[in-house]
Design a protein around this motif. Structure first.
Motif, PDB file in Angstrom:
ATOM      1  N   GLU A 170       0.835  -1.205   0.000  1.00  0.00           N
ATOM      2  CA  GLU A 170       0.000   0.000   0.000  1.00  0.00           C
ATOM      3  C   GLU A 170       0.872   1.258   0.000  1.00  0.00           C
ATOM      4  OE1 GLU A 170      -3.253   0.414  -0.228  1.00  0.00           O
ATOM      5  OE2 GLU A 170      -3.603  -1.732  -0.440  1.00  0.00           O
ATOM      6  N   ALA A 171       1.947   1.234   0.777  1.00  0.00           N
ATOM      7  CA  ALA A 171       2.857   2.388   0.834  1.00  0.00           C
ATOM      8  C   ALA A 171       3.512   2.629  -0.513  1.00  0.00           C
ATOM      9  CB  ALA A 171       3.915   2.164   1.914  1.00  0.00           C
ATOM     10  N   ARG A 172       3.884   1.552  -1.181  1.00  0.00           N
ATOM     11  CA  ARG A 172       4.486   1.690  -2.517  1.00  0.00           C
ATOM     12  C   ARG A 172       3.482   2.312  -3.501  1.00  0.00           C
ATOM     13  NH1 ARG A 172       9.678   1.063  -4.071  1.00  0.00           N
ATOM     14  NH2 ARG A 172       9.187  -0.311  -5.799  1.00  0.00           N
ATOM     15  N   ASN A 173       2.218   1.896  -3.390  1.00  0.00           N
ATOM     16  CA  ASN A 173       1.186   2.480  -4.254  1.00  0.00           C
ATOM     17  C   ASN A 173       1.040   3.975  -3.987  1.00  0.00           C
ATOM     18  OD1 ASN A 173       0.607   0.023  -5.463  1.00  0.00           O
ATOM     19  ND2 ASN A 173      -1.032  -0.478  -4.028  1.00  0.00           N
ATOM     20  N   CYS A 174       1.055   4.349  -2.697  1.00  0.00           N
ATOM     21  CA  CYS A 174       0.972   5.774  -2.339  1.00  0.00           C
ATOM     22  C   CYS A 174       2.141   6.545  -2.935  1.00  0.00           C
ATOM     23  CB  CYS A 174       0.967   5.944  -0.820  1.00  0.00           C
ATOM     24  SG  CYS A 174      -0.528   5.359  -0.009  1.00  0.00           S
ATOM     25  N   TYR A 175       3.310   5.945  -2.880  1.00  0.00           N
ATOM     26  CA  TYR A 175       4.511   6.608  -3.404  1.00  0.00           C
ATOM     27  C   TYR A 175       4.394   6.814  -4.915  1.00  0.00           C
ATOM     28  CZ  TYR A 175       9.313   7.268  -4.985  1.00  0.00           C
ATOM     29  OH  TYR A 175      10.438   7.741  -5.610  1.00  0.00           O
ATOM     30  N   TYR A 176       3.950   5.791  -5.639  1.00  0.00           N
ATOM     31  CA  TYR A 176       3.844   5.916  -7.092  1.00  0.00           C
ATOM     32  C   TYR A 176       2.797   6.959  -7.485  1.00  0.00           C
ATOM     33  CZ  TYR A 176       6.807   1.794  -7.563  1.00  0.00           C
ATOM     34  OH  TYR A 176       7.852   0.915  -7.503  1.00  0.00           O
ATOM     35  N   ILE A 177       1.690   7.002  -6.758  1.00  0.00           N
ATOM     36  CA  ILE A 177       0.666   8.023  -7.040  1.00  0.00           C
ATOM     37  C   ILE A 177       1.230   9.414  -6.776  1.00  0.00           C
ATOM     38  CG2 ILE A 177      -1.571   8.943  -6.323  1.00  0.00           C
ATOM     39  CD1 ILE A 177      -2.408   6.049  -5.701  1.00  0.00           C
ATOM     40  N   ALA A 178       1.904   9.569  -5.626  1.00  0.00           N
ATOM     41  CA  ALA A 178       2.497  10.866  -5.277  1.00  0.00           C
ATOM     42  C   ALA A 178       3.558  11.275  -6.290  1.00  0.00           C
ATOM     43  CB  ALA A 178       3.080  10.817  -3.871  1.00  0.00           C
ATOM     44  N   ARG A 179       4.347  10.303  -6.767  1.00  0.00           N
ATOM     45  CA  ARG A 179       5.363  10.617  -7.773  1.00  0.00           C
ATOM     46  C   ARG A 179       4.731  11.125  -9.061  1.00  0.00           C
ATOM     47  NH1 ARG A 179      10.504   8.789  -8.507  1.00  0.00           N
ATOM     48  NH2 ARG A 179      10.213   9.968 -10.443  1.00  0.00           N
ATOM     49  N   SER A 180       3.613  10.516  -9.456  1.00  0.00           N
ATOM     50  CA  SER A 180       2.907  10.962 -10.672  1.00  0.00           C
ATOM     51  C   SER A 180       2.409  12.387 -10.498  1.00  0.00           C
ATOM     52  CB  SER A 180       1.732  10.019 -10.962  1.00  0.00           C
ATOM     53  OG  SER A 180       2.180   8.706 -11.185  1.00  0.00           O
ATOM     54  N   ILE A 181       1.869  12.690  -9.307  1.00  0.00           N
ATOM     55  CA  ILE A 181       1.394  14.049  -9.038  1.00  0.00           C
ATOM     56  C   ILE A 181       2.570  15.012  -9.004  1.00  0.00           C
ATOM     57  CG2 ILE A 181       0.176  15.513  -7.381  1.00  0.00           C
ATOM     58  CD1 ILE A 181      -1.306  12.990  -6.456  1.00  0.00           C
ATOM     59  N   TYR A 182       3.691  14.574  -8.445  1.00  0.00           N
ATOM     60  CA  TYR A 182       4.901  15.395  -8.387  1.00  0.00           C
ATOM     61  C   TYR A 182       5.314  15.817  -9.798  1.00  0.00           C
ATOM     62  CZ  TYR A 182       9.523  16.834  -6.636  1.00  0.00           C
ATOM     63  OH  TYR A 182      10.637  17.557  -6.282  1.00  0.00           O
ATOM     64  N   SER A 183       5.335  14.846 -10.725  1.00  0.00           N
ATOM     65  CA  SER A 183       5.720  15.144 -12.115  1.00  0.00           C
ATOM     66  C   SER A 183       4.729  16.114 -12.760  1.00  0.00           C
ATOM     67  CB  SER A 183       5.783  13.844 -12.921  1.00  0.00           C
ATOM     68  OG  SER A 183       6.739  12.965 -12.396  1.00  0.00           O
ATOM     69  N   LYS A 184       3.437  15.908 -12.459  1.00  0.00           N
ATOM     70  CA  LYS A 184       2.415  16.790 -13.017  1.00  0.00           C
ATOM     71  C   LYS A 184       2.592  18.226 -12.513  1.00  0.00           C
ATOM     72  CE  LYS A 184      -1.729  15.139 -12.848  1.00  0.00           C
ATOM     73  NZ  LYS A 184      -3.096  14.775 -12.345  1.00  0.00           N
ATOM     74  N   LEU A 185       2.871  18.376 -11.224  1.00  0.00           N
ATOM     75  CA  LEU A 185       3.057  19.706 -10.646  1.00  0.00           C
ATOM     76  C   LEU A 185       4.341  20.364 -11.138  1.00  0.00           C
ATOM     77  CD1 LEU A 185       1.825  19.019  -7.006  1.00  0.00           C
ATOM     78  CD2 LEU A 185       0.680  20.375  -8.752  1.00  0.00           C
ATOM     79  N   GLU A 186       5.350  19.555 -11.422  1.00  0.00           N
ATOM     80  CA  GLU A 186       6.579  20.102 -12.018  1.00  0.00           C
ATOM     81  C   GLU A 186       6.274  20.735 -13.373  1.00  0.00           C
ATOM     82  OE1 GLU A 186       9.588  20.581 -11.185  1.00  0.00           O
ATOM     83  OE2 GLU A 186      10.131  19.268  -9.525  1.00  0.00           O
ATOM     84  N   GLN A 187       5.406  20.101 -14.126  1.00  0.00           N
ATOM     85  CA  GLN A 187       5.003  20.655 -15.430  1.00  0.00           C
ATOM     86  C   GLN A 187       4.235  21.962 -15.252  1.00  0.00           C
ATOM     87  OE1 GLN A 187       2.820  17.541 -17.399  1.00  0.00           O
ATOM     88  NE2 GLN A 187       4.592  16.171 -17.521  1.00  0.00           N
ATOM     89  N   GLU A 188       3.432  22.033 -14.184  1.00  0.00           N
ATOM     90  CA  GLU A 188       2.685  23.257 -13.918  1.00  0.00           C
ATOM     91  C   GLU A 188       3.627  24.409 -13.552  1.00  0.00           C
ATOM     92  OE1 GLU A 188      -0.211  23.409 -14.768  1.00  0.00           O
ATOM     93  OE2 GLU A 188      -0.975  21.374 -14.712  1.00  0.00           O
ATOM     94  N   ILE A 189       4.736  24.086 -12.914  1.00  0.00           N
ATOM     95  CA  ILE A 189       5.734  25.118 -12.607  1.00  0.00           C
ATOM     96  C   ILE A 189       6.277  25.717 -13.895  1.00  0.00           C
ATOM     97  CG2 ILE A 189       8.032  25.523 -11.633  1.00  0.00           C
ATOM     98  CD1 ILE A 189       7.389  23.489  -9.484  1.00  0.00           C
ATOM     99  N   GLN A 190       6.619  24.847 -14.862  1.00  0.00           N
ATOM    100  CA  GLN A 190       7.121  25.335 -16.148  1.00  0.00           C
ATOM    101  C   GLN A 190       6.049  26.138 -16.880  1.00  0.00           C
ATOM    102  OE1 GLN A 190      10.324  25.022 -16.840  1.00  0.00           O
ATOM    103  NE2 GLN A 190      10.479  23.910 -14.887  1.00  0.00           N
ATOM    104  N   ARG A 191       4.814  25.705 -16.744  1.00  0.00           N
ATOM    105  CA  ARG A 191       3.706  26.437 -17.352  1.00  0.00           C
ATOM    106  C   ARG A 191       3.577  27.820 -16.727  1.00  0.00           C
ATOM    107  NH1 ARG A 191      -2.548  24.254 -17.148  1.00  0.00           N
ATOM    108  NH2 ARG A 191      -3.547  26.012 -18.228  1.00  0.00           N
TER     109      ARG A 191
END
Length: 453
Positions: free
Chosen positions: A246-267
């Protein structure tokens, strides 16, 4: 046809299921909590024990209403012990005749272990010393037990029988039995438990322990005395593995959101190349989207930390149970390696994940504040520019009106024309021309002066 026979054959299924999750109110059960009991009730269609079919009548977790039972787990909060039966004892199963020609008996032991349900389903021939072949063993329906009993934390299936074959052939014979009901299992290693050799197999969230021991080899007294320690060992191990996944799943979801928010920074950085109105529109879009993503990021980071704590607590409990079993003379190298290697590895990995994600926690919080501040400044500037524009237009109109009214051209007789700059026009026309010229000039001058303020 396989003629291998065993005596005193016993099959035990241990099933662990969460009664409550992190998201549930402490006094209430998870919406999926009763799936374990429902699945055992349905199991009565394949293994026709009356006690399977009317299991709910034996549990304090259900109340009777007009010949039906409603799941009401509140009485569990007042348990004096772990038993979920009304009489605080095992439910004995009424024997039934199998197609293999012998009667199958056994019992059910349902418990509440803190935030989890646990059930021990033990099946055996009504005549214990009866010789059972591999084909007859399938009357226990181990595949049905594995597939139909719902337990989100995991299951352990233990098979014990006394076999007079060669010791060197025990492993191959055990593998043959396991392959008949769980062909996708993988052999993991050997244990010595209660003076008997056990062979351990794994398949998804299922652990299979099988022993084909010598007659009278099992130390029944030690098995009875250490039942609770073995049960707790199984439970804590399953909780560790389940929470790590379950913790690994949380990490992968958070990592996906992290990448998405990084793109928003560039935007956000690219907005400097847009005009004011476009910037304001984009900022408004970002303010609607980013906080929701950031909130989901926070939830997954929180859950990751909670799973880490759960693993840490259960790791300590697992070590305690393991040591108690080792002190009784059991040889449990596989579980010792799990305690010495796997658990520390899990905790180290999750701590690394937490450290990585926490660095983004402040970053995205600052990003939201920066976007919000930028939007407010942009909005204020737009409002000021609009006010200045309105004031400048007002100044221009006022100036034009003054010129038109004070020039005297508007009061000239309608039949006379005025010649100015060699051009002869009606006085009213000249008044309007001068008014427009003055208004436009005053408006432009006012725009420049107001921008400097």
């Amino acid at each position: 046809m396989d003629t291998t026979t065993v005596r005193n054959l016993t099959l035990t299924l241990y099933a662990f299921h969460l009664q409550q999750t992190l998201a549930d109110i402490p006094t209430e059960a998870s919406p999926e909590a009763e799936q374990l009991w429902e699945s055992i009730t349905q199991l009565g269609n394949s293994l026709p024990f009356p006690e399977f079919q009317n299991l709910k009548a034996h549990l304090i977790s259900y109340t009777s209403q007009q010949e039906s039972y409603t799941y009401t787990p509140q009485p569990e909060n007042n348990l004096f012990n772990e038993w979920l039966t009304h009489d605080g004892d095992a439910i004995e199963l009424t024997p039934f005749l199998t197609r293999a020609g012998f009667k199958l008996a056994g019992n059910i032991q349902p418990f509440r272990l803190h935030d989890s349900y646990f059930v021990d389903i033990t099946l055996q021939p009504e005549i214990p010393d009866l010789e059972i072949t591999l084909n007859q063993f399938l009357a226990f329906q181990p595949s049905t037990l594995i597939e139909q009993v719902k337990a989100d934390l995991g299951k352990i299936l233990m098979v014990y029988g006394e076999w007079e074959g060669e010791t060197a052939q025990q492993r191959s014979e055990a593998a043959k039995w396991v392959n008949t009901f769980c062909p996708n299992s993988q052999f993991m290693g050997e244990l010595v438990l209660f003076n008997c050799p056990f062979f351990l197999f794994e398949a998804d969230n299922l652990t299979i322990l099988i022993s084909l021991a010598k007659p009278q080899q099992l130390d029944l007294e030690q098995a009875d005395n250490n039942y609770s320690w073995l049960r707790e060992l199984f439970w804590t191990q399953k909780k560790i593995i389940s929470n790590y996944q379950e913790a690994r799943n949380c990490y992968y979801i958070a990592r996906s959101i992290y990448s998405k928010l990084e793109q928003e920074i560039q935007r956000f950085y690219s907005l400097s190349f847009r005009n004011s109105q476009e910037r304001l529109s984009e900022l408004d879009t970002l303010l609607k989207k980013i906080p929701l993503d950031w909130l989901e990021y926070q939830v997954n980071l929180r859950d990751l930390q909670a799973h880490y704590t759960t693993i840490e607590v259960n790791y300590n409990n697992f070590q305690t149970c393991l040591q108690k079993l080792l002190d009784s003379g059991n040889q449990l190298e596989l579980w010792s390696r799990f305690a010495e290697e796997k658990c520390p590895q899990y905790l180290t990995q999750l701590k690394t994940h937490q450290t990585y994600l926490q660095s983004g926690q402040d970053l995205f919080s600052h990003l939201i504040n920066t976007i919000r501040a930028t939007a407010e400044v942009e909005q204020a500037q737009n409002e000021k520019a609009l006010q200045n524009h309105i004031q400048a237009v007002g100044i221009g109109i006022t100036a034009g009106t003054i010129v038109a009214s004070s020039s005297g051209l508007m009061t000239q007789p309608k039949t006379e024309k005025a010649e100015i700059f060699g051009l002869s026009l009606h006085p009213l026309a000249w008044a309007l021309i001068f008014s427009v010229i003055c208004a436009v000039g005053s408006w432009g001058l006012a725009e420049k002066l107001l921008k400097k303020l």
